[in-house]
Motif scaffolding. Sequence first.
Motif, PDB file in Angstrom:
ATOM      1  N   LEU A  60     -45.495 -30.160  43.870  1.00 20.41           N
ATOM      2  CA  LEU A  60     -43.573 -30.766  44.378  1.00 20.41           C
ATOM      3  C   LEU A  60     -44.124 -32.259  44.412  1.00 20.41           C
ATOM      4  O   LEU A  60     -43.242 -32.884  43.983  1.00 20.41           O
ATOM      5  CB  LEU A  60     -42.392 -30.234  44.980  1.00 20.41           C
ATOM      6  CG  LEU A  60     -42.360 -28.456  45.664  1.00 20.41           C
ATOM      7  CD1 LEU A  60     -42.006 -28.576  46.557  1.00 20.41           C
ATOM      8  CD2 LEU A  60     -41.560 -28.364  44.127  1.00 20.41           C
ATOM      9  N   LEU A  63     -42.763 -34.359  41.749  1.00 20.64           N
ATOM     10  CA  LEU A  63     -40.708 -34.835  41.745  1.00 20.64           C
ATOM     11  C   LEU A  63     -40.546 -36.316  42.500  1.00 20.64           C
ATOM     12  O   LEU A  63     -39.492 -36.850  42.416  1.00 20.64           O
ATOM     13  CB  LEU A  63     -40.721 -33.630  42.675  1.00 20.64           C
ATOM     14  CG  LEU A  63     -40.200 -32.490  42.270  1.00 20.64           C
ATOM     15  CD1 LEU A  63     -39.915 -31.203  43.359  1.00 20.64           C
ATOM     16  CD2 LEU A  63     -40.053 -31.848  40.437  1.00 20.64           C
ATOM     17  N   HIS A 138     -36.294 -25.362  45.619  1.00 18.70           N
ATOM     18  CA  HIS A 138     -38.001 -25.160  44.728  1.00 18.70           C
ATOM     19  C   HIS A 138     -38.443 -24.375  45.129  1.00 18.70           C
ATOM     20  O   HIS A 138     -38.757 -23.598  45.981  1.00 18.70           O
ATOM     21  CB  HIS A 138     -38.818 -26.364  44.061  1.00 18.70           C
ATOM     22  CG  HIS A 138     -38.216 -27.544  43.752  1.00 18.70           C
ATOM     23  ND1 HIS A 138     -38.497 -27.473  42.334  1.00 18.70           N
ATOM     24  CD2 HIS A 138     -36.622 -28.262  43.489  1.00 18.70           C
ATOM     25  CE1 HIS A 138     -38.080 -28.793  42.156  1.00 18.70           C
ATOM     26  NE2 HIS A 138     -37.180 -28.282  43.337  1.00 18.70           N
ATOM     27  N   VAL A 168     -34.875 -30.684  47.840  1.00 17.79           N
ATOM     28  CA  VAL A 168     -35.145 -31.393  47.310  1.00 17.79           C
ATOM     29  C   VAL A 168     -33.434 -31.685  47.009  1.00 17.79           C
ATOM     30  O   VAL A 168     -32.646 -31.603  46.341  1.00 17.79           O
ATOM     31  CB  VAL A 168     -35.362 -31.877  45.432  1.00 17.79           C
ATOM     32  CG1 VAL A 168     -35.908 -33.089  45.304  1.00 17.79           C
ATOM     33  CG2 VAL A 168     -37.085 -31.378  45.719  1.00 17.79           C
ATOM     34  N   SER A 180     -37.338 -34.364  49.843  1.00 22.05           N
ATOM     35  CA  SER A 180     -37.821 -32.885  49.821  1.00 22.05           C
ATOM     36  C   SER A 180     -37.924 -32.961  50.911  1.00 22.05           C
ATOM     37  O   SER A 180     -38.730 -33.495  52.184  1.00 22.05           O
ATOM     38  CB  SER A 180     -38.735 -33.029  49.199  1.00 22.05           C
ATOM     39  OG  SER A 180     -40.087 -33.633  48.734  1.00 22.05           O
TER      40      SER A 180
END
Lengths: 186, 210
Positions: A60, A63, A138, A168, A180
């Motif tokens: 992640l 991101l 997610h 997020v 996040s």
Amino acid sequence: MDLTPEPNKDDEAVGDLSFDPKGMLDAEDGALLTRLAHVVEEIDPVPSDLVERSLFAITLAGLEADLMEAVYLDAPLAGVRGAAAAARADDTAPAEAKTITFTHDSLTVMISLSPAAGGKVRIDGWAAPAAGLDVELHRPGVDVVTTASDEDGRFSFDSVERGRASLVVRRTDGGGGAVSTPVIEL
Amino acid sequence: MTGSREALPDVDGSGLTLGDRAAIALTEYREGNHQALGDLVREATPLLWHTVRAQGVEHDAADDVVQSTWVALVRHAETITEPKAVLKWLLVTAKRAAWEAVRKHRDDEKRRTELPDDSPEHPMALPAKDPLPDAEVLREERDRILWTSLQKLPGRCQELLRLVSLADRPDYRHISAAIGMPMGSIGSTRGRCLAKLRTILDEQGDFSWT
């Protein structure tokens, strides 16, 4: 205990990794350190899924969302993740609702996890200060699910499979950048 | 191929330490191969966990510190100037975040202690300073004695012995940076700490550790 300097036989093999050879170990020292490693692992074991959550957190990281911080208060609220004892209680009493608070700069997001039908989890969230937010859920190996908050900053995911997850959060107006949560276990 | 890659140990060679594998993992990650980094996360997470816990960070907060240390690594993957020192980088990053977590926790506690509405229904319970579990969880008596004996050592000895027990010796240079101890003295300090520990243990009976 032999404290006399001895040639460091590892010198050649490890090059600049060598260190002051004083304090060489005798067999008993070595055995004691090995036992100590065992004790350290047994008394304070690494959380069983920390590796898996870290791996998911790494995926992640792309991101470009700033990581929020979970707030741990030893609060008298039932089921707050903060106290280790409460966390253990949650394992044995999964029916209990659980609240986690995350912060980043001025934004605070609080989520409440409660049981849903079929062994799933319901997530209710509140963001402060209240604003229109896009909230993405997610999870590893699953498509991202997105929901929008109402104008008071409330949002929910009705029925989510248990497992690792991260939220997020982005402002609908595009201001402030994305943030996040750490990867948590639902 | 970068110059730093050439300075790395032979990937196929034997006797690689955790520090070597960390260096290889970062270099491969930069080249787009993420497999070695995953292996590193599996292998080095225990060392990070115990580094953070040794600072007195509460259980769940320590969990987040370890996660965010790994996230920080991939975010800084391109800017870490010395791949060979990446294990040191990880340990120092984790330790700094641990201090920050401890500081915040104390601030929160202080604020909460000052709250006027500390009602009888919600009595203020200050958590113990040391969040580690009791020696009672250990199954063997000699392990309980080893653990309680370790607690009698100076804090620096405790931290050093806990971490070096988990690390390969050539990786001590990474650990030395993380615990702020000069590389040249870590070996002799370890020796002195072990000697103290053995003195305490000897007072409590004759145990074999082999």
